[in-house]
Design a protein around this motif. Structure first.
Motif: not given
Length: 534
Positions: A368, A376, A413, A418, A421
C-alpha cells in the motif's frame, strides 16, 4: 452411478452449451463417439467438472480442469495413475490461431487436477482455451490477460461474489455472472463449499433446504473432494468459470465454520464440549486446503504444505488498480469472547490482536505504501466496517472482534496516503456499503476508505429487500450507506475518475429463473473516501 446422479451429470453436460463462445466453439462441445471414448481409457466424460481460468497476468494466466469421469465416486472414477492431458490456448474460439499449447500431467496425488500456468501471451486481450484427453475435448473457456505494466487502461470491470450453500438455493447468480459482459475477473471471497452434512427434509439445521448435500460433514480429503465435485457439476457455476477468469480465496466453510488459525470451532465450550486439539485440527485443514487447491485455478505458489498455505497475493492491472487478495482465516487469533457475538468482553481490547498475522500485515502495508495504482483494492472475506448490532453488541468473528488489528491497518493506510483504498468483503449474507473512519468508534472520524460487502449467492435462501435487523443496523451505524438482504453479487467498474459498484439482486433462489435486478448503484470519486449514488 444411480439415476439421480446420472441426471445431474446430464444437466451438467447440457450446461456446457451456455456461455456463448461462438459457433466454432460449440462444435468442440459435442459428445465424442463411443469408440473414441473407449480409446481414451475412461468410462464417462473426463471433463465433467468443467474448466476454469484465473490469476491473470500481462503475459498469461492459469487454466484448470480436473479429470473426473464419475465425479461423485472415489477419486472421481480415475485409476491411481498420472494421465497426460493436452491443452491449447488460442486467439479465437474456433482455435484457428493457436497461441500456446502443451501437455500437462493430471496426477492422482492431486486428484487428477491440472493447473497450467500459461505465459508468453499478449497483454490486455481475451483468449480461449480447452483441454483434450484422447478423443475427448473439454468445453471452451475464455480467459483474459491483464494490462502491461506501466499502462493505464480506460477501465477495469470485475464482479465479486461468494457464500454459495448448495442446499439453501440454486446458483442462479452464477448464471447471471456468466452473462455479465467484459469482466476482467471475478473475485470469489470464499465459502465456495459448505462443510455441513447433508440434511433430509424436516431435519433440524440452519436455513432452508432446496437440494441435498451428499454425504456427512467433510473431514477427510475424500470427503472434501466429493463435496467440491458436487458443487462443480452445477451448470451455472461451470458457465461462470468458463466465461471469466477468477481470483479465488477462501473463508471458513472451505474448512469448518468459524475456524480461526490453528483453532477448530469445536473448542470445548458449551456448544462443542468435546474439543478438537490443534494438532488434530491441522489434519483436517491439510485435507481441506489440498482439496481447495485441487479445484481452484491458482498458481503453484498456493500449493499447500500440510496445514500451511500461502493464498494471499497481489495482482496489478496496469496503473489503474492493484488487487490485494487477503487471507483473514489462517493467521488470525482465536475469536475472543468464546466466539459469542454480543457485548464486547475484555479480550476484544487486546492491543496485539491479529487478523492477518504479522507477516501478511507487513506485506500488505508495504504494497500500500508504494502502490502506483489509482485504485487499491483489499479483496478479503469478513466485513471490516464497524457494525454495531442490537444492544450495541458486535460480531466477534469479523474485524469488530479484532479492533487493534483493524486500527493498525487503517492507520497504515492513512499514514502511507494510499490512493483510493476500497475494501471488498462478504460472509454475512447481506449487501452492505460503508465508509471506514480512521477511528471506527468515533462518530466524527475522518473516512480513509470505503467498503462494499456483497451478499450471498445462495446462503440463507430467499431474502428480503429490508429486514428489521437491517433497519436497526442503518440506525445504529450512520457510516453505513446500504443494507439489502436479497441474494446476488456485485459488479464494479473503475475508471481513472471513479468507481461505480452495482449491487445485483435476485428476488428468489429457491426456484429457477430469477431475474437480474439492480438493488443499488454506488459511486466513489477519485480522491474521496465517500459513497454517493450512481
Amino acid at each position: 452411478m444411480d439415476s439421480k446422479t446420472r441426471h445431474i451429470l446430464d444437466l451438467s453436460r447440457r450446461g456446457l452449451l451456455r456461455g456463448a463462445v461462438g459457433m466454432a466453439a460449440l462444435a468442440v462441445l459435442a459428445p465424442a463417439p463411443r469408440g473414441a471414448r473407449a480409446q481414451s481409457g475412461h468410462q464417462g466424460y473426463p471433463f465433467a467438472l468443467g474448466v476454469a481460468s484465473g490469476e491473470p497476468a500481462p503475459d498469461g494466466f492459469v487454466i484448470w480442469t480436473r479429470l473426473a469421469p464419475d465425479p461423485l465416486a472415489a477419486d472421481g472414477g480415475m485409476a491411481p495413475l498420472p494421465v497426460p492431458v493436452a491443452w491449447e490456448v488460442a486467439e479465437d474460439p474456433g482455435f484457428t490461431r493457436v497461441a500456446a499449447q502443451g501437455t500437462a500431467a493430471a496426477r492422482p496425488e492431486l486428484g487428477h487436477s491440472v493447473h497450467v500456468e500459461v505465459a508468453g501471451l499478449a497483454p490486455a486481450r481475451p483468449y480461449f482455451y480447452r483441454f483434450r484427453l484422447g478423443a475427448e475435448a473439454s468445453r471452451v473457456g475464455r480467459a483474459r490477460t491483464s494490462p502491461a505494466p506501466g499502462t493505464r487502461p480506460a477501465r477495469l470491470r470485475f464482479a465479486f461474489a461468494g457464500c454459495q450453500h448448495y442446499e439453501q438455493g440454486l446458483f442462479t447468480a452464477w448464471d447471471r455472472i456468466a452473462d455479465e459482459p467484459d469482466l476482467d475477473f471475478v473475485f470469489h471471497y470464499g465459502d465456495y463449499i459448505y462443510e455441513q452434512r447433508g440434511r433430509m427434509p424436516g431435519q433440524p439445521g440452519w436455513g432452508t433446504r432446496v437440494r441435498p448435500h451428499i454425504g456427512g460433514e467433510t473431514v477427510s480429503l475424500a470427503d472434501y473432494r466429493q463435496r467440491y465435485a458436487q458443487y462443480r457439476i452445477d451448470p451455472a457455476l461451470q458457465a461462470a468459470h468458463a466465461a471469466h477468469p477468477f481470483l479465488p480465496s477462501y473463508d471458513d466453510h472451505e474448512v469448518e465454520n468459524n475456524w480461526a488459525g490453528a483453532h477448530s470451532e469445536k473448542d470445548g465450550g458449551a456448544r462443542h464440549p468435546v474439543a478438537v486439539p490443534p494438532e488434530v485440527f491441522a489434519l483436517r485443514k491439510a485435507a481441506a486446503f489440498q482439496a481447495w487447491y485441487e479445484h481452484m485455478p491458482v498458481r503453484r505458489t498456493a500449493l499447500p504444505r500440510g496445514a500451511d498455505i500461502i493464498a494471499y497475493r497481489r495482482l496489478d492491472f496496469g496503473t489503474l488498480a492493484r488487487v490485494n487478495v487477503l487471507d483473514t482465516r489462517q493467521f488470525r487469533d482465536d475469536q475472543p469472547c468464546g466466539d459469542r457475538s454480543g457485548a464486547a468482553c475484555a479480550e476484544v481490547s487486546r492491543p496485539d490482536a491479529q487478523m492477518l498475522g504479522p507477516t501478511q500485515e507487513a506485506w500488505l502495508l508495504g504494497g500500500m505504501a508504494n502502490s502506483p495504482a489509482r485504485w487499491n483494492l483489499l479483496a478479503q472475506q469478513v466485513p471490516m466496517m464497524r457494525r454495531l448490532l442490537r444492544g450495541d453488541g458486535i460480531a466477534v468473528d469479523k474485524w469488530d472482534g479484532y479492533p487493534a488489528a483493524r486500527q493498525r491497518l487503517l492507520d497504515g493506510i492513512a499514514e502511507r496516503r494510499t490512493p483510493n483504498p476500497v475494501v471488498l468483503s462478504g460472509d454475512v449474507h447481506v449487501a452492505l456499503a460503508a465508509t471506514l473512519g480512521r477511528e471506527p468508534d468515533a462518530m466524527d472520524s475522518r473516512a480513509v476508505a470505503v467498503e462494499f460487502t456483497a451478499t450471498s449467492v445462495s446462503s440463507g435462501g430467499d431474502g428480503a429487500v429490508m429486514t428489521p435487523a437491517g433497519e436497526d443496523a442503518l440506525w445504529r451505524n450512520p457510516h453505513m450507506a446500504l443494507y439489502h438482504a436479497q441474494r446476488g453479487y456485485c459488479v464494479s467498474e473503475a475508471t481513472p475518475d471513479r468507481m461505480v459498484t452495482e449491487y445485483v439482486a435476485l428476488p428468489f433462489v429457491t426456484r429457477e429463473g430469477a431475474p437480474r435486478e439492480t438493488a443499488a448503484k454506488l459511486v466513489v470519486e477519485n480522491g474521496r473516501a465517500a459513497i454517493g449514488l450512481g
